[in-house]
Design a protein around this motif. Structure first.
Motif, short mmCIF file in Angstrom:
data_model
loop_
_atom_site.label_atom_id
_atom_site.label_comp_id
_atom_site.label_asym_id
_atom_site.label_seq_id
_atom_site.Cartn_x
_atom_site.Cartn_y
_atom_site.Cartn_z
N SER A 1 11.22 0.29 0.75
CA SER A 1 11.16 0.20 2.20
C SER A 1 9.73 -0.13 2.61
CB SER A 1 11.66 1.50 2.84
OG SER A 1 10.89 2.60 2.40
N ARG B 1 6.04 1.32 4.89
CA ARG B 1 5.34 2.43 5.52
C ARG B 1 3.94 1.98 5.89
NH1 ARG B 1 4.24 8.05 2.42
NH2 ARG B 1 2.18 8.22 3.33
N ASP C 1 -1.89 5.66 5.81
CA ASP C 1 -2.69 6.68 6.50
C ASP C 1 -4.13 6.58 6.01
OD1 ASP C 1 -2.87 7.97 4.02
OD2 ASP C 1 -1.23 9.35 4.48
N SER D 1 6.87 0.68 0.28
CA SER D 1 7.11 2.06 -0.13
C SER D 1 8.26 2.07 -1.13
CB SER D 1 7.49 2.92 1.09
OG SER D 1 7.81 4.24 0.70
N LEU E 1 3.14 3.76 -2.94
CA LEU E 1 2.79 2.88 -1.84
C LEU E 1 2.01 1.70 -2.42
CD1 LEU E 1 1.77 5.58 0.79
CD2 LEU E 1 3.86 4.21 0.78
#
Length: 266
Positions: A192, A194, A197, A214, A233
């Motif tokens: 998927s 993401r 951060d 991800s 990631l």
């Protein structure tokens, strides 16, 4: 308005050569030498050499004195062969898992953390354990020729294999499990997206908020027992996931390290 900087010349040449390799352009006569490529692209041999090093790092070509430079499958036919270490460490792995190990052997890893922790409810459920059961938690950053590729958090039930930071920097975790007697079976993988951060962005050398691939992968042994939960990631400009679909329902998937996504992205 954002402006993208042009790719370095060696990177542009790398992309051109990679596309030509995928088209089978060099299967018969091999890849031209550095001098010929330098004349063709109008650059110095140092620039060509850097492009070739990236192709080698991606596992696309093999260079051997006296044999020339060949697409990897052609290089093996010409007698270059696989390295003994890679052959041994892939001895019992095949398909997607084997390809993942191959990618691990072509890249380098830095262990950020390796500790035994109590499994959270989510981790315990994925691994078929009781909440609070001891698990190895390993955080690694994997890098290739051009820099960091992935930030990976892995959980493994304690007691399956001796796991140390030193060993993790030398061998892929799947190899360590096999060497400890774990018979690897199948894996379930979800891909998927993401946003990065602050912590991950620092490790992957990207801006906070950058889009990342991800990947969640649950590996089981031959008895269907979960043995590894990986949550990774990946920088989408350096990691590809490719899947071949046939008309009779066969599926062949593999992963690779790359500088930019190809048209066959994987």
């Amino acid at each position: 308005m954002e402006m993208s900087l042009p790719l370095p010349k060696y990177h542009q040449i790398y992309l051109v050569l990679r596309e030509q390799l995928q088209e089978g352009r060099f299967d018969h006569d091999g890849v031209p030498g550095e001098h010929q490529l330098a004349e063709q692209f109008g650059v110095g041999r140092i620039t060509i050499r850097k492009s070739m090093e990236m192709l080698v790092a991606d596992g696309l070509i093999v260079r051997r004195p006296g044999l020339g430079t060949w697409p990897l499958h052609q290089g093996r036919m010409k007698g270059a062969g696989k390295s003994p270490a890679m052959s041994r460490e892939k001895a019992h792995l095949s398909g997607l898992l084997g390809n993942i190990v191959t990618m691990g052997l072509r890249t380098r890893v830095k262990v950020i953390d390796s500790t035994v922790v109590n499994a959270t409810e989510a981790i315990a459920e994925a691994l078929g354990l009781e909440t609070g059961a001891p698990v190895h938690k390993i955080i690694r950053v994997r890098s290739g020729q051009a820099g960091p590729i992935s930030h990976i958090t892995t959980h493994v039930p304690k007691g399956l294999a001796p796991i140390s930071s030193k060993e993790l920097e030398r061998k892929p975790l799947l190899v360590l499990l096999e060497e400890a007697g774990v018979e690897l079976g199948a894996a379930t993988q979800t891909v998927s997206a993401r946003l990065a951060d602050a912590v991950v962005a620092r490790h992957l050398d990207v801006a906070v908020g950058s889009a990342l691939l991800s990947v969640t992968r649950l590996v089981r042994d031959v008895n269907e027992r979960p043995v590894q939960l990986l949550q990774g990631l990946y920088r989408p400009d350096r990691y590809q996931y490719q899947m071949q679909l046939s008309s009779v329902g066969g599926i062949d998937a593999h992963v690779s390290v790359s500088e930019a996504l190809s048209a066959q992205s994987y």
